[in-house]
Motif scaffolding. Structure first.
Motif, PDB file in Angstrom:
ATOM      1  N   MET A   1     -22.110 -15.641  11.586  1.00 34.70           N
ATOM      2  CA  MET A   1     -22.145 -15.605  13.441  1.00 34.70           C
ATOM      3  C   MET A   1     -21.554 -14.492  13.905  1.00 34.70           C
ATOM      4  SD  MET A   1     -21.863 -19.268  15.307  1.00 34.70           S
ATOM      5  CE  MET A   1     -22.482 -18.973  17.288  1.00 34.70           C
ATOM      6  N   GLY A   2     -22.071 -14.018  15.276  1.00 34.00           N
ATOM      7  CA  GLY A   2     -21.443 -12.709  15.988  1.00 34.00           C
ATOM      8  C   GLY A   2     -20.496 -13.796  17.499  1.00 34.00           C
ATOM      9  N   LEU A   3     -19.522 -13.259  17.588  1.00 37.80           N
ATOM     10  CA  LEU A   3     -19.012 -13.302  19.076  1.00 37.80           C
ATOM     11  C   LEU A   3     -20.063 -12.703  20.075  1.00 37.80           C
ATOM     12  CD1 LEU A   3     -15.443 -13.550  18.844  1.00 37.80           C
ATOM     13  CD2 LEU A   3     -16.958 -15.394  19.293  1.00 37.80           C
ATOM     14  N   ILE A   4     -20.334 -11.599  19.539  1.00 38.23           N
ATOM     15  CA  ILE A   4     -21.471 -10.958  20.328  1.00 38.23           C
ATOM     16  C   ILE A   4     -23.144 -11.367  20.236  1.00 38.23           C
ATOM     17  CG2 ILE A   4     -22.037  -8.713  20.871  1.00 38.23           C
ATOM     18  CD1 ILE A   4     -19.632  -9.287  22.530  1.00 38.23           C
ATOM     19  N   ASP A   5     -23.876 -11.085  20.969  1.00 37.97           N
ATOM     20  CA  ASP A   5     -25.541 -11.535  20.295  1.00 37.97           C
ATOM     21  C   ASP A   5     -25.659 -10.463  20.368  1.00 37.97           C
ATOM     22  OD1 ASP A   5     -27.837 -12.668  20.528  1.00 37.97           O
ATOM     23  OD2 ASP A   5     -28.597 -12.428  22.447  1.00 37.97           O
ATOM     24  N   ARG A   6     -26.690 -10.391  18.739  1.00 38.06           N
ATOM     25  CA  ARG A   6     -27.667  -9.608  18.385  1.00 38.06           C
ATOM     26  C   ARG A   6     -28.160  -8.729  19.057  1.00 38.06           C
ATOM     27  NH1 ARG A   6     -28.789  -5.480  17.278  1.00 38.06           N
ATOM     28  NH2 ARG A   6     -29.457  -4.396  15.618  1.00 38.06           N
ATOM     29  N   ALA A   7     -28.979  -9.413  20.007  1.00 42.80           N
ATOM     30  CA  ALA A   7     -30.189  -9.147  20.629  1.00 42.80           C
ATOM     31  C   ALA A   7     -29.840  -8.427  22.190  1.00 42.80           C
ATOM     32  CB  ALA A   7     -31.026 -10.543  21.106  1.00 42.80           C
ATOM     33  N   SER A   8     -28.910  -8.384  22.114  1.00 40.92           N
ATOM     34  CA  SER A   8     -27.855  -7.590  23.557  1.00 40.92           C
ATOM     35  C   SER A   8     -27.458  -6.342  23.257  1.00 40.92           C
ATOM     36  CB  SER A   8     -26.731  -8.433  24.187  1.00 40.92           C
ATOM     37  OG  SER A   8     -25.299  -8.826  23.420  1.00 40.92           O
ATOM     38  N   VAL A   9     -27.691  -6.169  21.293  1.00 42.41           N
ATOM     39  CA  VAL A   9     -27.498  -4.953  21.559  1.00 42.41           C
ATOM     40  C   VAL A   9     -27.841  -4.325  20.507  1.00 42.41           C
ATOM     41  CG1 VAL A   9     -24.447  -3.739  20.177  1.00 42.41           C
ATOM     42  CG2 VAL A   9     -24.976  -5.990  21.134  1.00 42.41           C
ATOM     43  N   PRO A 142     -18.421  -2.521  26.843  1.00 43.11           N
ATOM     44  CA  PRO A 142     -19.248  -1.735  28.189  1.00 43.11           C
ATOM     45  C   PRO A 142     -20.011  -2.835  28.436  1.00 43.11           C
ATOM     46  CG  PRO A 142     -20.683  -1.668  25.774  1.00 43.11           C
ATOM     47  CD  PRO A 142     -19.411  -2.248  25.298  1.00 43.11           C
ATOM     48  N   SER A 143     -20.838  -2.671  29.751  1.00 46.10           N
ATOM     49  CA  SER A 143     -20.585  -3.525  30.666  1.00 46.10           C
ATOM     50  C   SER A 143     -22.054  -3.922  30.621  1.00 46.10           C
ATOM     51  CB  SER A 143     -21.317  -3.175  32.304  1.00 46.10           C
ATOM     52  OG  SER A 143     -22.629  -2.028  31.994  1.00 46.10           O
ATOM     53  N   ASN A 144     -22.758  -4.377  29.603  1.00 46.56           N
ATOM     54  CA  ASN A 144     -24.248  -4.747  29.089  1.00 46.56           C
ATOM     55  C   ASN A 144     -23.154  -6.246  28.158  1.00 46.56           C
ATOM     56  OD1 ASN A 144     -23.742  -2.219  27.168  1.00 46.56           O
ATOM     57  ND2 ASN A 144     -24.873  -3.493  25.839  1.00 46.56           N
ATOM     58  N   LEU A 145     -22.827  -5.911  27.373  1.00 46.75           N
ATOM     59  CA  LEU A 145     -21.786  -6.748  26.468  1.00 46.75           C
ATOM     60  C   LEU A 145     -20.123  -7.550  27.454  1.00 46.75           C
ATOM     61  CD1 LEU A 145     -21.413  -5.175  23.442  1.00 46.75           C
ATOM     62  CD2 LEU A 145     -22.906  -6.236  24.287  1.00 46.75           C
ATOM     63  N   ARG A 146     -19.718  -7.576  28.620  1.00 47.83           N
ATOM     64  CA  ARG A 146     -19.596  -8.202  28.958  1.00 47.83           C
ATOM     65  C   ARG A 146     -18.750  -9.609  29.374  1.00 47.83           C
ATOM     66  NH1 ARG A 146     -17.696  -3.678  32.956  1.00 47.83           N
ATOM     67  NH2 ARG A 146     -17.297  -2.355  30.867  1.00 47.83           N
ATOM     68  N   ALA A 147     -20.560 -10.189  30.370  1.00 42.98           N
ATOM     69  CA  ALA A 147     -20.552 -11.301  30.619  1.00 42.98           C
ATOM     70  C   ALA A 147     -20.149 -12.638  29.523  1.00 42.98           C
ATOM     71  CB  ALA A 147     -21.722 -11.737  31.036  1.00 42.98           C
ATOM     72  N   ILE A 305     -21.988 -20.617  27.008  1.00 44.25           N
ATOM     73  CA  ILE A 305     -22.224 -19.455  25.638  1.00 44.25           C
ATOM     74  C   ILE A 305     -24.110 -18.981  26.464  1.00 44.25           C
ATOM     75  CG2 ILE A 305     -22.749 -19.211  23.770  1.00 44.25           C
ATOM     76  CD1 ILE A 305     -19.288 -18.913  24.535  1.00 44.25           C
ATOM     77  N   VAL A 306     -24.722 -19.660  26.273  1.00 44.28           N
ATOM     78  CA  VAL A 306     -26.403 -19.924  25.887  1.00 44.28           C
ATOM     79  C   VAL A 306     -26.565 -18.638  27.901  1.00 44.28           C
ATOM     80  CG1 VAL A 306     -28.703 -20.182  26.676  1.00 44.28           C
ATOM     81  CG2 VAL A 306     -26.952 -21.693  25.117  1.00 44.28           C
ATOM     82  N   ASN A 307     -26.040 -19.255  28.803  1.00 44.39           N
ATOM     83  CA  ASN A 307     -26.234 -18.782  29.428  1.00 44.39           C
ATOM     84  C   ASN A 307     -25.673 -16.824  30.185  1.00 44.39           C
ATOM     85  OD1 ASN A 307     -27.063 -18.911  32.896  1.00 44.39           O
ATOM     86  ND2 ASN A 307     -24.523 -18.138  32.795  1.00 44.39           N
ATOM     87  N   ALA A 308     -24.914 -17.393  29.453  1.00 48.09           N
ATOM     88  CA  ALA A 308     -23.797 -15.280  29.298  1.00 48.09           C
ATOM     89  C   ALA A 308     -24.798 -14.349  28.600  1.00 48.09           C
ATOM     90  CB  ALA A 308     -22.539 -15.802  29.016  1.00 48.09           C
ATOM     91  N   ARG A 309     -25.208 -15.020  27.364  1.00 48.99           N
ATOM     92  CA  ARG A 309     -25.993 -14.233  26.739  1.00 48.99           C
ATOM     93  C   ARG A 309     -27.380 -14.613  26.675  1.00 48.99           C
ATOM     94  NH1 ARG A 309     -25.063 -15.342  19.827  1.00 48.99           N
ATOM     95  NH2 ARG A 309     -22.624 -14.693  19.686  1.00 48.99           N
ATOM     96  N   HIS A 310     -27.618 -15.145  27.633  1.00 53.35           N
ATOM     97  CA  HIS A 310     -28.807 -14.747  28.470  1.00 53.35           C
ATOM     98  C   HIS A 310     -29.541 -13.783  29.224  1.00 53.35           C
ATOM     99  CE1 HIS A 310     -32.499 -15.345  30.492  1.00 53.35           C
ATOM    100  NE2 HIS A 310     -32.937 -15.300  29.163  1.00 53.35           N
ATOM    101  N   SER A 311     -27.688 -13.374  30.114  1.00 58.15           N
ATOM    102  CA  SER A 311     -27.587 -12.903  30.948  1.00 58.15           C
ATOM    103  C   SER A 311     -26.823 -11.218  30.476  1.00 58.15           C
ATOM    104  CB  SER A 311     -26.183 -13.109  32.324  1.00 58.15           C
ATOM    105  OG  SER A 311     -25.940 -11.855  33.039  1.00 58.15           O
ATOM    106  N   ASP A 312     -26.658 -10.994  29.354  1.00 59.32           N
ATOM    107  CA  ASP A 312     -25.637  -9.677  29.056  1.00 59.32           C
ATOM    108  C   ASP A 312     -27.167  -9.061  28.169  1.00 59.32           C
ATOM    109  OD1 ASP A 312     -23.221  -9.790  29.386  1.00 59.32           O
ATOM    110  OD2 ASP A 312     -22.591 -10.202  27.546  1.00 59.32           O
ATOM    111  N   MET A 358     -21.277 -21.489  34.033  1.00 56.80           N
ATOM    112  CA  MET A 358     -23.080 -20.913  34.630  1.00 56.80           C
ATOM    113  C   MET A 358     -22.661 -19.652  34.957  1.00 56.80           C
ATOM    114  SD  MET A 358     -25.810 -23.360  35.202  1.00 56.80           S
ATOM    115  CE  MET A 358     -27.111 -22.379  34.914  1.00 56.80           C
ATOM    116  N   ALA A 359     -21.553 -19.569  36.328  1.00 54.65           N
ATOM    117  CA  ALA A 359     -22.030 -18.625  37.508  1.00 54.65           C
ATOM    118  C   ALA A 359     -20.442 -18.075  37.422  1.00 54.65           C
ATOM    119  CB  ALA A 359     -20.739 -19.432  38.599  1.00 54.65           C
ATOM    120  N   SER A 360     -19.420 -18.391  36.180  1.00 55.62           N
ATOM    121  CA  SER A 360     -18.570 -17.460  36.017  1.00 55.62           C
ATOM    122  C   SER A 360     -18.874 -16.171  35.565  1.00 55.62           C
ATOM    123  CB  SER A 360     -17.205 -17.960  35.315  1.00 55.62           C
ATOM    124  OG  SER A 360     -16.789 -19.146  36.281  1.00 55.62           O
TER     125      SER A 360
END
Length: 448
Positions: A1-9, A142-147, A305-312, A358-360
């Motif tokens: 399992m990754g700290l970075i969501d696979r679907a966002s890369v 990069p910005s697309n992984l920052r959230a 975690i769910v909100n940040a991954r979806h945002s990215d 969620m907002a942070s």
């Protein structure tokens, strides 16, 4: 399992590289922010014994809890500019070592005046840690992984409740009188010194940027440096400011400043008073109060975690943050309306805390898409500096309203309105009116 969501890369090799970076640096950021959050609000638990010991009224406690943020805000921008020049390794370590010593020294206060002084100086010492850590993450992601990267660090605010609340309760309940110190004094000693220890670790293992590490091979370093350089060039082509003063002239930064102030107002409205509320409505022991507070923090962790991954994944920040503010407004309204009902009041606070987390990450993923370079360093510091004035105003006003009305309802209603103002600020940010911030497609450089 990754700290970075696979679907966002975009590809497997890139995901492996950024996930490795995440596992190398984000645990340190998480632990550091967890300790910072514990040291910042452990006074909420210590208050349960300290108020009688040194003669604090509710309003005096609120003033002392909040004056920390006056010192914090005075030197936060200079601190972040120094970090930008000397590097995160040295500066973050320096901050942590000094604040740990001063946090432990809070055990020595004997009067309200002593309490005010130590809290102010502690704020000066800790200033720059959070915006510095945020700026540090822009050197790696990069910005697309920052959230997602920011969300891991922001988990520290929830972990502080999960770990710090029962720890504070246990220390106060079981160490009271040990070595001639009261339980509230041991809270500051036990929870303060780990920051100093971690500061030494950070100096030993942290590196300032991808080029400095040995655990990335040359191809992987090239990939990351190329991604970040492409993003920087795209920002330059879009005319984004890079000088120090550009941050102060950018209207998008000021919208995020207001949004962050409102978001932190809701957080501190919860954190500084939650132990008191739990104890008043449940009539339980200090230790059980800590366990209840820890349990209430679990739900926001999942939401974060769910909100940040979806945002990215969607590269969308506006609605992800706005919905968080609306959740906070509703939750605080529920807590205010049903302050005499322990179950509904606490449910409202859990919803409000979920809204905060969620907002942070969306909020703090935005500044580096508005400005770059020294302007980004100034922007992060400006946002956290003015936002952290909420740490002064919220506890003090809550205390005054509690003394004047005998109820928590007025404070919660006020914070609910503040959350609505935050929703309006982020929703009307000029650069977000098209729906998404500036996005940069990564280069097609393969890792070796």
């Amino acid at each position: 399992m990754g700290l970075i969501d696979r679907a966002s890369v975009t590809d497997e090799a890139r995901w492996r590289v950024y996930n490795r970076i995440a596992w190398k640096i984000l645990p340190l950021m998480l632990i550091g922010y967890t300790i910072a959050s514990i040291d910042r609000v452990n006074v909420a638990f210590a208050k349960l014994q300290m108020s009688a010991a040194i003669g604090l009224t509710e309003a005096m406690y609120g003033f002392g809890a909040g004056i920390f943020f006056i010192g914090y805000c005075l030197v936060e921008i200079p601190s972040n500019m120094i970090l930008h020049r000397v590097g995160a390794r040295l500066w973050l370590a320096r901050i942590m070592i000094v604040w740990g010593v001063l946090s432990a020294a809070t055990a020595l206060v004997q009067t309200p005046a002593h309490f005010y002084i130590v809290r102010f100086v502690l704020g000066v010492a800790e200033a720059g840690y959070y915006p510095g850590a945020l700026l540090f993450l822009t050197y790696w992601f990069p910005s697309n992984l920052r959230a997602q990267a920011i969300s891991v660090m922001v988990l520290g605010s929830s972990f502080a409740s999960i770990i710090g609340s029962p720890l504070s309760g246990a220390v106060m309940g079981f160490m009271n009188g040990l070595g001639g110190l009261s339980g509230w004094q041991w809270v500051f000693v036990v929870e303060g010194l780990p920051a100093t220890i971690l500061g030494i670790v950070v100096f030993a293992v942290l590196r300032n940027n991808p080029a400095d590490v040995k655990w990335l091979n040359p191809g992987e370093k090239t990939l990351v440096i190329s991604d970040l350089a492409s993003e920087k060039q795209a920002h330059a082509d879009a005319g984004l400011g890079h000088r120090f003063g550009d941050a102060f002239r950018n209207p998008n930064i000021w919208c995020v400043v207001l949004a962050n102030f409102c978001n932190l107002s809701t957080l501190y409205g919860i954190q500084f008073w939650l132990p008191t509320i739990i104890q008043k409505v449940s009539k339980t022991t200090v230790f059980n109060t800590g366990l209840i507070a820890a349990g209430l923090a679990l739900i926001p962790c999942v939401v974060l975690i769910v909100n940040a991954r979806h945002s990215d994944k969607t590269n969308e920040r506006r609605w992800h943050a706005t919905i968080g503010f609306l959740a906070s407004a509703v939750g605080l309204g529920i807590a205010g309306t049903f302050s005499a009902n322990p179950y509904l009041a606490l449910a409202g606070l859990v919803l409000a805390h979920s809204g905060f987390v969620m907002a942070s990450p969306p909020i703090f993923s935005l500044p580096a898409t508005f400005v770059t370079g020294a302007a980004a360093a100034a922007g992060f510091a400006l946002i956290t500096t003015l936002g952290n004035f909420a740490g002064y105003t919220t506890p003090y006003l809550f205390g005054v309203l509690r003394d004047a009305t005998g109820s928590f309802s007025a404070g919660f209603y006020g914070m609910s309105v503040v959350a609505l103002v935050g929703a309006a600020a982020i929703f009307t940010t000029p650069a977000l009116r098209g729906g998404k911030p500036l996005a940069v497609e990564p280069n097609t450089v393969a890792a070796e």
